[in-house]
Motif scaffolding. Structure first.
Motif: not given
Ligand SMILES: C[S@@+](CC[C@H](N)C(=O)[O-])C[C@H]1O[C@@H](n2cnc3c(N)ncnc32)[C@H](O)[C@@H]1O
Length: 239
Positions: A74-75, A86-87, A57-60, A137-140
């Motif tokens: 994730i980091a 940064e995450h 992901p570009a952004g998480s 692009d990625f969310v937890f």
């Protein structure tokens, strides 16, 4: 049809193995926190890392830092893939209720520069993020677990998630998570991602048990695709 999840490079697998080798984490007040009580299992953390690795992901962003099991995985993926940003990890109670234990663990793993901890509630941060044009692009999602909170987290996360992005939930067998997932799948056309099953017998037993509790739609369409209590959904490319 999306490909099977990739195998994690040994460097990432060994970070997760090391993190779980001692489940007791000590906070800044010398108080002990047990990973086994509220965090993901080691196997769920591996699958979360595989999803992040596949997404690149570009952004998480994640909701609920706590002991940082999810954040570290994730980091570590971001570091391994040399991703630029940064995450973002949201948790308003990291310093108070968690005694900064997650931040200390991130530092111990040498991942501090890959994480931006934000001490805000998701419901306060995400509307502002959307207004600033932040996208992910990625969310937890693993914050508060009441129905209003998880549904709000899903609704607000959808508004900052790029088309084709991935949302992952922990505690997928709670009614609150079901409500959030039903919203994303039935109203926003997200598609559940097939995660590696724990074992065939285990997953069949789970499916039977939750047929009554969570209803036939969830038992048929979501539960068979879970890993542990993780559910992953992909946002459609257009809707
Ligand atoms: C189950 S724990 C998260 C476990 C974590 N993912 C891990 O791997 O260790 C839930 C966390 O969500 C945080 N939380 C609760 N409500 C929140 C909210 N509205 N916004 C952000 N975080 C929240 C809590 O402070 C708690 O640390």
């Amino acid at each position: 049809m999306h490909p099977k999840l990739p195998t994690l490079p040994e460097e990432l697998r060994s970070i997760i193995r090391r993190f779980y080798s001692n489940p007791i984490k000590v906070d800044k007040n010398q108080e002990h926190h047990d990973l086994r009580k509220t965090s993901l299992t080691e196997s769920e953390t591996v699958v979360l890392a595989q999803l992040a690795y596949q997404t690149s992901p570009a952004g998480s962003l994640e909701i609920g830092l706590a002991l940082a099991a999810s954040c570290i995985s994730i980091a570590a993926v971001r570091k391994h893939l040399e991703l630029a940003n940064e995450h973002v990890a949201l948790d308003p109670f990291q310093e108070t209720l968690s005694g900064s234990v997650g931040l200390l663990e991130i530092e111990r793993e040498g991942l501090k520069k890959y994480v931006r901890w934000v001490p805000e509630r998701s419901e306060d941060y995400l509307p502002g993020a959307r207004a600033r044009g932040e996208t992910y692009d990625f969310v937890f999602i693993d914050g508060g677990h009441g129905i209003g909170q998880v549904v709000a987290d899903a609704f607000l996360s959808d508004r900052v998630l790029n088309a084709g992005g991935v949302i992952v939930f922990h505690d997928g067998l709670l009614f609150s998570t079901l409500a959030a997932i039903k919203y994303l799948v039935q109203e926003c056309e997200y598609v559940p991602i097939n995660l590696p099953s724990d074992s065939t017998i285990k997953s069949m037993l789970r499916r039977g048990k939750y047929l009554v509790k969570l209803g036939p739609w969830y038992a048929a369409h979501v539960v068979p695709k879970m890993h542990g209590s993780l559910v992953a959904l992909r946002k459609p490319l257009s809707n």
